[in-house]
Design a protein around this motif. Structure first.
Motif, PDB file in Angstrom:
ATOM      1  N   GLU A  38      -6.845  -7.304   5.142  1.00 53.72           N
ATOM      2  CA  GLU A  38      -7.573  -5.496   4.827  1.00 53.72           C
ATOM      3  C   GLU A  38      -8.383  -4.740   3.703  1.00 53.72           C
ATOM      4  O   GLU A  38      -8.529  -4.252   3.371  1.00 53.72           O
ATOM      5  N   GLU A  40      -6.739  -4.199   0.293  1.00 56.29           N
ATOM      6  CA  GLU A  40      -5.703  -4.100  -0.082  1.00 56.29           C
ATOM      7  C   GLU A  40      -5.451  -4.765  -0.844  1.00 56.29           C
ATOM      8  O   GLU A  40      -5.023  -6.150  -1.601  1.00 56.29           O
ATOM      9  N   TRP A  42      -1.904  -6.281  -3.526  1.00 57.10           N
ATOM     10  CA  TRP A  42      -0.668  -6.194  -3.652  1.00 57.10           C
ATOM     11  C   TRP A  42       0.084  -5.959  -4.775  1.00 57.10           C
ATOM     12  O   TRP A  42       0.005  -7.386  -5.335  1.00 57.10           O
ATOM     13  N   ARG A  51       1.471  -1.412  -2.904  1.00 53.07           N
ATOM     14  CA  ARG A  51       0.080  -1.640  -2.290  1.00 53.07           C
ATOM     15  C   ARG A  51      -0.546  -0.637  -2.318  1.00 53.07           C
ATOM     16  O   ARG A  51      -0.870   0.343  -2.654  1.00 53.07           O
ATOM     17  N   TYR A  52      -1.931  -1.208  -3.047  1.00 53.78           N
ATOM     18  CA  TYR A  52      -2.815  -0.211  -3.108  1.00 53.78           C
ATOM     19  C   TYR A  52      -4.085  -0.634  -2.227  1.00 53.78           C
ATOM     20  O   TYR A  52      -4.880  -1.510  -1.914  1.00 53.78           O
ATOM     21  N   ASP A  53      -4.652   0.541  -1.452  1.00 54.25           N
ATOM     22  CA  ASP A  53      -5.423   0.821  -0.662  1.00 54.25           C
ATOM     23  C   ASP A  53      -7.120   0.741  -0.411  1.00 54.25           C
ATOM     24  O   ASP A  53      -8.057   0.970   0.024  1.00 54.25           O
TER      25      ASP A  53
END
Length: 99
Positions: A38, A40, A42, A51-53
């Protein structure tokens, strides 16, 4: 006929965004990065898995079921599963549902 031309960007014109401890990354030491299904990012590093969204960092550590805090590598498969490689403990799949 359409002719498109592109002027190369000089290095000083490229946007550079820094993400570090001040921005919420738990540790400045990173071993590997992986792009998620999606979009993001990791991150495997000395602080575990992060995790950075695009907005915030979410961390997984030993207390969350990881084998140890310092994974060596990370990958995301086509189903969105996060696979983590540890130096002495092998590979572990991280269940991120609900987080």
């Amino acid at each position: 006929m359409v002719l498109l031309t592109f002027a190369p960007l000089r290095a000083q014109e490229l946007p550079l965004v820094h993400y570090g401890v001040r921005e919420g990354l738990p540790s400045a030491f990173v071993n590997a990065l992986a792009l998620g299904a999606e979009g993001e990012i990791w991150i495997a590093g000395s602080s575990g898995v992060v995790r950075y969204d695009g907005v915030a960092f979410t961390s997984w550590r030993v207390a969350d079921g990881l084998l140890e805090d310092s994974p060596n590598d990370i990958a995301v498969d086509g189903e969105g599963r996060v696979w983590i490689l540890f130096a002495d403990k092998g590979i572990q799949w991280l269940d991120t549902r609900g987080r």
